[in-house]
Design a protein around this motif. Structure first.
Motif, PDB file in Angstrom:
ATOM      1  N   GLU A 274      36.105 -59.145  28.207  1.00 22.26           N
ATOM      2  CA  GLU A 274      37.498 -59.536  28.413  1.00 22.26           C
ATOM      3  C   GLU A 274      37.714 -60.021  29.841  1.00 22.26           C
ATOM      4  OE1 GLU A 274      42.052 -57.775  27.874  1.00 22.26           O
ATOM      5  OE2 GLU A 274      40.332 -56.418  27.748  1.00 22.26           O
ATOM      6  N   VAL A 275      37.112 -59.321  30.799  1.00 22.40           N
ATOM      7  CA  VAL A 275      37.225 -59.729  32.201  1.00 22.40           C
ATOM      8  C   VAL A 275      36.486 -61.044  32.428  1.00 22.40           C
ATOM      9  CG1 VAL A 275      36.645 -59.124  34.583  1.00 22.40           C
ATOM     10  CG2 VAL A 275      37.542 -57.375  33.036  1.00 22.40           C
ATOM     11  N   VAL A 276      35.305 -61.199  31.812  1.00 26.36           N
ATOM     12  CA  VAL A 276      34.557 -62.450  31.955  1.00 26.36           C
ATOM     13  C   VAL A 276      35.389 -63.627  31.453  1.00 26.36           C
ATOM     14  CG1 VAL A 276      32.543 -63.741  31.152  1.00 26.36           C
ATOM     15  CG2 VAL A 276      32.280 -61.348  31.866  1.00 26.36           C
ATOM     16  N   GLU A 308      22.583 -60.178  30.017  1.00 24.33           N
ATOM     17  CA  GLU A 308      21.760 -58.995  30.266  1.00 24.33           C
ATOM     18  C   GLU A 308      22.627 -57.802  30.659  1.00 24.33           C
ATOM     19  OE1 GLU A 308      17.887 -57.635  32.961  1.00 24.33           O
ATOM     20  OE2 GLU A 308      18.950 -59.490  33.415  1.00 24.33           O
ATOM     21  N   MET A 309      23.662 -58.043  31.456  1.00 24.14           N
ATOM     22  CA  MET A 309      24.546 -56.934  31.850  1.00 24.14           C
ATOM     23  C   MET A 309      25.306 -56.395  30.647  1.00 24.14           C
ATOM     24  SD  MET A 309      25.972 -57.758  35.691  1.00 24.14           S
ATOM     25  CE  MET A 309      26.727 -59.345  35.300  1.00 24.14           C
ATOM     26  N   GLY A 310      25.676 -57.292  29.700  1.00 21.59           N
ATOM     27  CA  GLY A 310      26.315 -56.816  28.481  1.00 21.59           C
ATOM     28  C   GLY A 310      25.401 -55.894  27.705  1.00 21.59           C
ATOM     29  N   ALA A 321      32.239 -51.091  35.215  1.00 24.96           N
ATOM     30  CA  ALA A 321      32.884 -51.484  36.477  1.00 24.96           C
ATOM     31  C   ALA A 321      31.924 -52.249  37.374  1.00 24.96           C
ATOM     32  CB  ALA A 321      33.420 -50.247  37.197  1.00 24.96           C
ATOM     33  N   ALA A 322      30.671 -51.786  37.457  1.00 28.47           N
ATOM     34  CA  ALA A 322      29.680 -52.456  38.299  1.00 28.47           C
ATOM     35  C   ALA A 322      29.341 -53.837  37.735  1.00 28.47           C
ATOM     36  CB  ALA A 322      28.415 -51.603  38.395  1.00 28.47           C
ATOM     37  N   ALA A 323      29.257 -53.934  36.417  1.00 34.79           N
ATOM     38  CA  ALA A 323      28.953 -55.215  35.783  1.00 34.79           C
ATOM     39  C   ALA A 323      30.084 -56.213  36.014  1.00 34.79           C
ATOM     40  CB  ALA A 323      28.718 -55.014  34.295  1.00 34.79           C
ATOM     41  N   ILE A 324      31.310 -55.743  35.982  1.00 36.90           N
ATOM     42  CA  ILE A 324      32.466 -56.619  36.199  1.00 36.90           C
ATOM     43  C   ILE A 324      32.456 -57.192  37.617  1.00 36.90           C
ATOM     44  CG2 ILE A 324      34.978 -56.576  36.536  1.00 36.90           C
ATOM     45  CD1 ILE A 324      35.136 -54.800  34.029  1.00 36.90           C
ATOM     46  N   ILE A 325      32.140 -56.341  38.585  1.00 36.17           N
ATOM     47  CA  ILE A 325      32.072 -56.815  39.975  1.00 36.17           C
ATOM     48  C   ILE A 325      31.031 -57.922  40.109  1.00 36.17           C
ATOM     49  CG2 ILE A 325      31.412 -56.163  42.326  1.00 36.17           C
ATOM     50  CD1 ILE A 325      32.632 -53.397  41.752  1.00 36.17           C
ATOM     51  N   LEU A 330      29.164 -63.830  40.170  1.00 32.14           N
ATOM     52  CA  LEU A 330      28.375 -64.891  39.558  1.00 32.14           C
ATOM     53  C   LEU A 330      29.245 -66.084  39.161  1.00 32.14           C
ATOM     54  CD1 LEU A 330      26.012 -62.790  37.262  1.00 32.14           C
ATOM     55  CD2 LEU A 330      25.306 -64.170  39.222  1.00 32.14           C
ATOM     56  N   ILE A 331      30.352 -65.810  38.507  1.00 37.34           N
ATOM     57  CA  ILE A 331      31.215 -66.909  38.062  1.00 37.34           C
ATOM     58  C   ILE A 331      31.795 -67.656  39.251  1.00 37.34           C
ATOM     59  CG2 ILE A 331      33.365 -67.471  36.827  1.00 37.34           C
ATOM     60  CD1 ILE A 331      32.694 -65.075  34.975  1.00 37.34           C
TER      61      ILE A 331
END
Length: 350
Positions: A274-276, A308-310, A321-325, A330-331
């Motif tokens: 959702e954040v992506v 990969e983070m997913g 939380a770490a993946a979202i940061i 990256l984006i």
């Protein structure tokens, strides 16, 4: 099926849609100043068409055995030899992740059984459907996308379909009307530009983009997605057609695979994705242009890490939380805003 009137009661945002539909109602319709639209006055034919459109779109959700059938056919330049037909398939679950009435978002999830008997989930493509959109995302050049305004006349009664890549970066969009012809109800897009698919991007080709038409239609026991693609490339300094390609993706209802694996993956990663999606939307929110670095094997240069983070979140190997940061980093690093914010002017109707 959700009725149009029920949707309006439940979602105030749909009042704008009602007003657009009411524009075609008889001139004798009375409107109270500041009041909500009088539902009984709205053209019943358009209401019925709207509900039928929604039903066809929502019916694409489910669990399927998918067959991908790709065939290059007519060479448009002398000396080019069309590729042999390629057929592949798999198991795919399609889930409704958003439905506001005039916007429906469908997420595709491939369920792949590994040699050791485990299931691996591939977050596949996403399709967003929007009724009578004011603008549409277009592929304007290699790695570049922009929002293009759609006039009121050109969007009336139509739905746009925007297709996103596995990392939720843009791929292509089209607009069209659901119609019944010769007993078959189908949606067909306008001619629309799009980047190469992975099947071509991973090898050397004389073409680097497509212009094509998408068609979607229900069938007994499922639905089909048909693509008519003209593959384009540079010839003597000019962009020219190289070869025609036909793609028929057939989705047949089938649930004799681990459908729960797809739902488990989405439950554990939905907040992350959702954040992506929101980050990509933010980059397009000023209705300017963005550029994304394309990469054949995965679509974009950052999609591998995002996917990969997913998977790590799903396996409990990484905190959301770490993946979202990291995803935001990256984006932000892979995109470049090419135009300052400008109000979009509606294009003239053809």
């Amino acid at each position: 099926m959700i009725s149009f009137t029920s949707l309006l009661r439940q979602r105030p945002a749909l009042l704008a849609c009602a007003a657009a539909l009411a524009a075609s109602a008889p001139a004798s319709v009375a409107w109270a100043q500041g009041a909500e639209p009088v539902m009984s006055a709205i053209d019943e034919t358009m209401m019925a068409a709207f509900e039928a459109d929604r039903a066809d779109i929502l019916a694409m959700a489910g669990d399927y055995k998918v067959r991908f059938d790709m065939q290059e056919s007519t060479a448009w330049v002398e000396g080019y030899e069309p590729l042999d037909r390629k057929i592949s398939g798999g198991h795919e679950s399609v889930r409704i992740i958003e439905d506001t009435g005039t916007k429906i978002v469908l997420q595709h999830l491939l369920v792949v059984e590994t040699p050791d008997g485990e299931n691996f989930i591939v977050k596949h493509w996403r399709q967003d459907w929007e009724y009578q959109p004011e603008a549409m995302l277009v592929y304007s050049d290699t790695g570049e996308w922009s929002n293009e305004a759609i006039s009121e006349e050109d969007r009336k009664g139509k739905w746009s379909q925007t297709v996103y890549q596995v990392d939720d970066s843009p791929r292509y969009a089209g607009i069209g009307e659901w119609k019944e012809e010769a007993g078959v109800r189908r949606w067909a897009s306008n001619w629309t530009w799009r980047p190469q698919a992975r099947r071509d991007a991973i090898r050397e080709t004389p073409y680097d983009r497509y212009v094509g038409i998408n068609r979607h239609s229900q069938m007994p026991g499922g639905w089909i997605h048909f693509q008519d693609n003209t593959k384009m490339g540079m010839v003597d300094g000019e962009l020219k057609p190289i070869v025609q390609e036909y793609v028929l993706n057939t989705y047949t209802k089938f649930d004799d695979y681990d459908t729960a694996a797809a739902d488990d993956y989405w439950k554990s990663t939905a907040d992350y994705w959702e954040v992506v999606r929101a980050e990509w939307d933010k980059l397009l929110s000023n209705k300017g242009k963005i550029a994304v670095t394309e990469y054949g094997p995965t679509g974009t240069v950052i999609s591998g890490e995002l996917l990969e983070m997913g998977t790590k979140i799903h396996k409990g190997e990484m905190e959301t939380a770490a993946a979202i940061i990291r995803a935001k980093e990256l984006i932000g690093s892979d995109t470049l805003r090419l135009a300052a914010a400008k109000p979009i002017e509606e294009k003239a109707s053809n």
